[in-house]
Design a protein around this motif. Structure first.
Motif, PDB file in Angstrom:
ATOM      1  N   VAL A 152      -9.783  17.734  14.725  1.00  0.00           N
ATOM      2  CA  VAL A 152     -10.331  17.139  15.957  1.00  0.00           C
ATOM      3  C   VAL A 152     -10.762  15.700  15.679  1.00  0.00           C
ATOM      4  O   VAL A 152     -10.443  14.782  16.437  1.00  0.00           O
ATOM      5  CB  VAL A 152     -11.510  17.982  16.507  1.00  0.00           C
ATOM      6  CG1 VAL A 152     -12.246  17.225  17.610  1.00  0.00           C
ATOM      7  CG2 VAL A 152     -11.012  19.316  17.043  1.00  0.00           C
ATOM      8  N   ILE A 153     -11.459  15.476  14.581  1.00  0.00           N
ATOM      9  CA  ILE A 153     -11.919  14.105  14.293  1.00  0.00           C
ATOM     10  C   ILE A 153     -10.716  13.185  14.052  1.00  0.00           C
ATOM     11  O   ILE A 153     -10.646  12.082  14.577  1.00  0.00           O
ATOM     12  CB  ILE A 153     -12.827  14.088  13.046  1.00  0.00           C
ATOM     13  CG1 ILE A 153     -14.111  14.840  13.333  1.00  0.00           C
ATOM     14  CG2 ILE A 153     -13.125  12.654  12.629  1.00  0.00           C
ATOM     15  CD1 ILE A 153     -15.362  14.055  13.247  1.00  0.00           C
ATOM     16  N   LEU A 154      -9.755  13.684  13.255  1.00  0.00           N
ATOM     17  CA  LEU A 154      -8.619  12.812  12.934  1.00  0.00           C
ATOM     18  C   LEU A 154      -7.845  12.450  14.200  1.00  0.00           C
ATOM     19  O   LEU A 154      -7.494  11.283  14.416  1.00  0.00           O
ATOM     20  CB  LEU A 154      -7.689  13.500  11.929  1.00  0.00           C
ATOM     21  CG  LEU A 154      -8.270  13.672  10.524  1.00  0.00           C
ATOM     22  CD1 LEU A 154      -7.359  14.526   9.663  1.00  0.00           C
ATOM     23  CD2 LEU A 154      -8.477  12.321   9.843  1.00  0.00           C
ATOM     24  N   ARG A 155      -7.594  13.455  15.057  1.00  0.00           N
ATOM     25  CA  ARG A 155      -6.775  13.198  16.250  1.00  0.00           C
ATOM     26  C   ARG A 155      -7.557  12.468  17.331  1.00  0.00           C
ATOM     27  O   ARG A 155      -7.083  11.491  17.904  1.00  0.00           O
ATOM     28  CB  ARG A 155      -6.252  14.524  16.830  1.00  0.00           C
ATOM     29  CG  ARG A 155      -5.362  15.327  15.900  1.00  0.00           C
ATOM     30  CD  ARG A 155      -4.024  14.647  15.684  1.00  0.00           C
ATOM     31  NE  ARG A 155      -3.307  14.409  16.928  1.00  0.00           N
ATOM     32  CZ  ARG A 155      -2.516  15.283  17.522  1.00  0.00           C
ATOM     33  NH1 ARG A 155      -2.305  16.444  16.972  1.00  0.00           N
ATOM     34  NH2 ARG A 155      -1.913  14.979  18.655  1.00  0.00           N
ATOM     35  N   ILE A 156      -8.769  12.942  17.625  1.00  0.00           N
ATOM     36  CA  ILE A 156      -9.481  12.440  18.809  1.00  0.00           C
ATOM     37  C   ILE A 156     -10.324  11.206  18.493  1.00  0.00           C
ATOM     38  O   ILE A 156     -10.379  10.266  19.276  1.00  0.00           O
ATOM     39  CB  ILE A 156     -10.406  13.545  19.406  1.00  0.00           C
ATOM     40  CG1 ILE A 156      -9.658  14.866  19.568  1.00  0.00           C
ATOM     41  CG2 ILE A 156     -11.073  13.084  20.688  1.00  0.00           C
ATOM     42  CD1 ILE A 156      -8.713  14.957  20.701  1.00  0.00           C
ATOM     43  N   VAL A 157     -11.013  11.209  17.351  1.00  0.00           N
ATOM     44  CA  VAL A 157     -11.907  10.083  17.043  1.00  0.00           C
ATOM     45  C   VAL A 157     -11.123   8.949  16.373  1.00  0.00           C
ATOM     46  O   VAL A 157     -11.385   7.776  16.606  1.00  0.00           O
ATOM     47  CB  VAL A 157     -13.070  10.551  16.130  1.00  0.00           C
ATOM     48  CG1 VAL A 157     -13.951   9.390  15.703  1.00  0.00           C
ATOM     49  CG2 VAL A 157     -13.906  11.603  16.853  1.00  0.00           C
ATOM     50  N   MET A 158     -10.140   9.339  15.547  1.00  0.00           N
ATOM     51  CA  MET A 158      -9.415   8.299  14.807  1.00  0.00           C
ATOM     52  C   MET A 158      -8.039   8.022  15.388  1.00  0.00           C
ATOM     53  O   MET A 158      -7.329   7.142  14.891  1.00  0.00           O
ATOM     54  CB  MET A 158      -9.283   8.699  13.345  1.00  0.00           C
ATOM     55  CG  MET A 158     -10.650   8.903  12.749  1.00  0.00           C
ATOM     56  SD  MET A 158     -10.584   9.077  11.006  1.00  0.00           S
ATOM     57  CE  MET A 158     -12.281   9.480  10.710  1.00  0.00           C
ATOM     58  N   GLY A 159      -7.639   8.777  16.381  1.00  0.00           N
ATOM     59  CA  GLY A 159      -6.369   8.495  17.064  1.00  0.00           C
ATOM     60  C   GLY A 159      -5.140   8.674  16.185  1.00  0.00           C
ATOM     61  O   GLY A 159      -4.100   8.083  16.461  1.00  0.00           O
ATOM     62  N   VAL A 160      -5.246   9.507  15.127  1.00  0.00           N
ATOM     63  CA  VAL A 160      -4.087   9.709  14.244  1.00  0.00           C
ATOM     64  C   VAL A 160      -3.058  10.568  14.980  1.00  0.00           C
ATOM     65  O   VAL A 160      -3.416  11.612  15.532  1.00  0.00           O
ATOM     66  CB  VAL A 160      -4.508  10.433  12.937  1.00  0.00           C
ATOM     67  CG1 VAL A 160      -3.316  10.607  12.005  1.00  0.00           C
ATOM     68  CG2 VAL A 160      -5.624   9.665  12.249  1.00  0.00           C
ATOM     69  N   ASP A 161      -1.788  10.131  14.992  1.00  0.00           N
ATOM     70  CA  ASP A 161      -0.801  10.943  15.722  1.00  0.00           C
ATOM     71  C   ASP A 161      -0.195  11.997  14.796  1.00  0.00           C
ATOM     72  O   ASP A 161      -0.443  12.006  13.589  1.00  0.00           O
ATOM     73  CB  ASP A 161       0.260  10.068  16.408  1.00  0.00           C
ATOM     74  CG  ASP A 161       1.100   9.306  15.393  1.00  0.00           C
ATOM     75  OD1 ASP A 161       1.102   9.700  14.211  1.00  0.00           O
ATOM     76  OD2 ASP A 161       1.732   8.311  15.769  1.00  0.00           O
ATOM     77  N   GLU A 162       0.586  12.891  15.398  1.00  0.00           N
ATOM     78  CA  GLU A 162       1.156  14.040  14.679  1.00  0.00           C
ATOM     79  C   GLU A 162       1.842  13.610  13.379  1.00  0.00           C
ATOM     80  O   GLU A 162       1.675  14.243  12.334  1.00  0.00           O
ATOM     81  CB  GLU A 162       2.179  14.724  15.606  1.00  0.00           C
ATOM     82  CG  GLU A 162       2.506  16.169  15.270  1.00  0.00           C
ATOM     83  CD  GLU A 162       1.424  17.119  15.754  1.00  0.00           C
ATOM     84  OE1 GLU A 162       0.836  17.770  14.888  1.00  0.00           O
ATOM     85  OE2 GLU A 162       1.143  17.159  16.969  1.00  0.00           O
ATOM     86  N   ARG A 163       2.594  12.488  13.435  1.00  0.00           N
ATOM     87  CA  ARG A 163       3.389  12.088  12.263  1.00  0.00           C
ATOM     88  C   ARG A 163       2.503  11.700  11.076  1.00  0.00           C
ATOM     89  O   ARG A 163       2.791  12.016   9.933  1.00  0.00           O
ATOM     90  CB  ARG A 163       4.297  10.903  12.607  1.00  0.00           C
ATOM     91  CG  ARG A 163       5.560  11.334  13.346  1.00  0.00           C
ATOM     92  CD  ARG A 163       6.225  10.140  13.952  1.00  0.00           C
ATOM     93  NE  ARG A 163       5.303   9.460  14.875  1.00  0.00           N
ATOM     94  CZ  ARG A 163       5.157   8.161  15.010  1.00  0.00           C
ATOM     95  NH1 ARG A 163       5.831   7.356  14.262  1.00  0.00           N
ATOM     96  NH2 ARG A 163       4.315   7.654  15.895  1.00  0.00           N
ATOM     97  N   GLY A 164       1.379  11.008  11.364  1.00  0.00           N
ATOM     98  CA  GLY A 164       0.548  10.516  10.263  1.00  0.00           C
ATOM     99  C   GLY A 164      -0.488  11.519   9.792  1.00  0.00           C
ATOM    100  O   GLY A 164      -1.201  11.306   8.805  1.00  0.00           O
ATOM    101  N   LEU A 165      -0.586  12.671  10.504  1.00  0.00           N
ATOM    102  CA  LEU A 165      -1.731  13.567  10.307  1.00  0.00           C
ATOM    103  C   LEU A 165      -1.866  14.077   8.859  1.00  0.00           C
ATOM    104  O   LEU A 165      -2.939  13.956   8.263  1.00  0.00           O
ATOM    105  CB  LEU A 165      -1.625  14.746  11.287  1.00  0.00           C
ATOM    106  CG  LEU A 165      -2.878  15.578  11.469  1.00  0.00           C
ATOM    107  CD1 LEU A 165      -4.034  14.729  11.982  1.00  0.00           C
ATOM    108  CD2 LEU A 165      -2.621  16.724  12.445  1.00  0.00           C
ATOM    109  N   ASP A 166      -0.777  14.609   8.297  1.00  0.00           N
ATOM    110  CA  ASP A 166      -0.881  15.215   6.953  1.00  0.00           C
ATOM    111  C   ASP A 166      -1.308  14.185   5.915  1.00  0.00           C
ATOM    112  O   ASP A 166      -2.154  14.433   5.062  1.00  0.00           O
ATOM    113  CB  ASP A 166       0.460  15.839   6.540  1.00  0.00           C
ATOM    114  CG  ASP A 166       0.724  17.102   7.336  1.00  0.00           C
ATOM    115  OD1 ASP A 166      -0.236  17.637   7.923  1.00  0.00           O
ATOM    116  OD2 ASP A 166       1.888  17.534   7.386  1.00  0.00           O
ATOM    117  N   ASP A 167      -0.711  12.979   6.029  1.00  0.00           N
ATOM    118  CA  ASP A 167      -0.982  11.924   5.063  1.00  0.00           C
ATOM    119  C   ASP A 167      -2.444  11.446   5.137  1.00  0.00           C
ATOM    120  O   ASP A 167      -3.159  11.384   4.132  1.00  0.00           O
ATOM    121  CB  ASP A 167      -0.053  10.746   5.423  1.00  0.00           C
ATOM    122  CG  ASP A 167       0.431  10.049   4.192  1.00  0.00           C
ATOM    123  OD1 ASP A 167       0.529  10.717   3.154  1.00  0.00           O
ATOM    124  OD2 ASP A 167       0.691   8.828   4.278  1.00  0.00           O
TER     125      ASP A 167
END
Ligand code: HEM
Length: 442
Positions: A152-167
């Motif tokens: 939730v933090i990575l996607r919503i607060v930091m705006g990380v998209d699906e492609r960059g998520l694992d990295d």
């Protein structure tokens, strides 16, 4: 300011610092309660790494400290004493104008409305995680909540998209791991350059920084940045007083701060909520109905009661910058003042039947929130408080809709200290059953 020389200094244990430190970190609640019974609501102690500290247990004193002049009782300098992977730009360890401008910059990403607009996305993240849960056998929920809260933090607060998520997730986890005191000692100075494990760790940290900085640079150059409203985008678009953009390093520091402040706290609060629910069947049943019927008012009360009954961050830190009078005592410059939020939340003078898990108190007694302090207060009140409560309600609702949680008669889980948070000792063990239909009233 004239000081009242007749005021007493706070008193407390005379045990050696090392013994007080061990007692406090190993048995924080028991130790503080014993000290409170012996010395009263203003307790002097010597606890590392804070040093000389005065614990405050009275709700009136605590609220007064939160309203007091932040130049006399700053939080940043006191937070810095606790250590952690924060660097100079981090909002948590800054004070004065730097702290004020960081808060003002990030605030729009955490307003209630901004968070409500992202509820559907949070629900989607929860659903993706739920597919992998074990059913019909006990398992510790805490780790599962950590995975959800992190995404939730990575996607919503930091705006990380699906492609960059694992990295980005892998880099962030390595950078935010809080080392044990032994690891910190062995990684410092000459030892850190000689010991193979310390050199390996430094290499891994350097690689993680590089990855995160590469992500920040790529985001700065992406065409979608202008339209984004998340905290990372606000930082990347911001300029300082000379009109210069914030450095990549400053953006990185603030992102690490948000992750540390927001992910473990929320995951732990969720774990405690279910630890309490499965031990209080009548509340579990009502919360399950509320989830089915979209009764957000009741679920919000469950969130509030959970944060009261199990205070995730049990004490705060402020440091006196000058000799002063406070709470009827003389306080020396350099002493850390630590409001004990859990003691207030469990006090029968403040909350009726404090040991009962009873969300209804927040429905019937609107005044209950006046002394409800899980997010601290004053100008340092948790920046993510509205975000965390909406996130918790959304996740709880989705979990209760998807799974039937089986009540248990197992004893309450012990409170175990993890750096500044207090987590369920066995990881909040629960058993869930897949639902075929949502429950209805009656
Ligand atoms: C249930 C979850 C959470 C709890 C219990 C919690 C609790 C707290 C507490 C007690 C403080 C210190 C306040 C003080 O010193 O007076 C704090 C500060 C802070 N929290 Fe949270 N927090 C939670 C979630 C979050 C989230 C989700 C975020 C953001 C993503 C966040 C960001 C921050 C920040 C940036 C600060 C520092 C504020 C400042 O120094 O001005 N927190 N939080």
């Amino acid at each position: 300011m004239t000081l009242d020389t007749a005021l007493p200094r706070p008193v407390g244990s005379r045990l050696p610092t090392i013994v007080q430190t061990a007692l406090y970190w190993m048995f924080p609640r028991r130790t503080l309660r014993r000290w409170q019974a012996r010395y009263g609501d203003v307790i002097a102690a010597s606890v590392l790494p804070m040093g000389d500290i005065v614990f405050l247990c009275d709700v009136g004193d605590i609220k007064e400290l939160m309203r007091a002049d932040p130049a006399l009782f700053p939080a940043g300098v006191a937070n810095a004493k606790l250590g952690g992977p924060f660097s100079e730009h981090s909002m948590l360890i800054s004070d004065g104008p730097r702290h004020t401008s960081s808060r003002a910059l990030l605030m729009p990403a955490f307003h209630g409305r901004a968070v409500r607009e992202r509820v559907e996305e949070i629900t989607g993240i929860v659903e993706a995680h739920l597919r992998t849960w074990p059913v019909d056998r006990p398992f510790p929920l805490h780790g599962r909540c950590e995975q959800i809260a992190l995404d939730v933090i990575l996607r919503i607060v930091m705006g990380v998209d699906e492609r960059g998520l694992d990295d980005v997730r892998a880099a962030m986890l390595r950078l935010t791991q809080v080392e044990s005191l032994l690891e910190l000692f062995l990684s410092a100075g000459l030892l850190g350059r000689l010991l193979p494990f310390a050199r390996r760790r430094q290499r891994v940290l350097a690689e993680s920084h590089d990855r995160l900085l590469a992500y920040i640079q790529a985001s700065r150059n992406s065409p979608g940045l202008a339209a984004r409203a998340d905290a990372a985008a606000l930082l990347m678009r911001a300029t300082d007083e000379d009109g210069e953009p914030l450095s990549d390093r400053a953006v990185e520091d603030q992102l690490i701060t948000l992750l540390i402040a927001g992910y473990e706290t929320t995951a732990t609060a969720l774990a405690w909520t279910f630890e309490r629910l499965v031990r209080t069947p009548e509340v579990l049943a009502r919360a399950t109905r509320a989830a089915a019927e979209d009764d957000d008012e009741y679920l919000d009360a469950v969130v509030k009661e959970s944060l009261r009954a199990r205070t995730v961050i049990p004490d705060l830190s402020r440091m006196a910058t000058a000799d002063t009078d406070f709470a009827g005592h003389r306080i020396r410059a350099g002493v850390v003042l630590a409001p004990c939020l859990d003691i207030v939340h469990e006090s029968p003078e403040v909350f009726d039947e404090p040991m009962r898990f009873r969300p209804e108190r927040f429905l019937s007694d609107r005044g209950a929130t006046a002394n409800w302090l899980p997010f601290g207060g004053g100008i340092r009140r948790c920046l993510g408080a509205a975000f965390a409560q909406t996130e918790m309600r959304t996740i709880i609702k989705q979990l209760l809709r998807c799974y039937e949680f089986i009540p248990t008669s197992a004893p309450d889980e012990r409170m175990s200290r993890r750096h500044i948070t207090t987590a369920p000792g066995r990881g909040a063990v629960v058993t869930v059953r897949a639902r075929t239909a949502l429950p209805t009233r009656g």
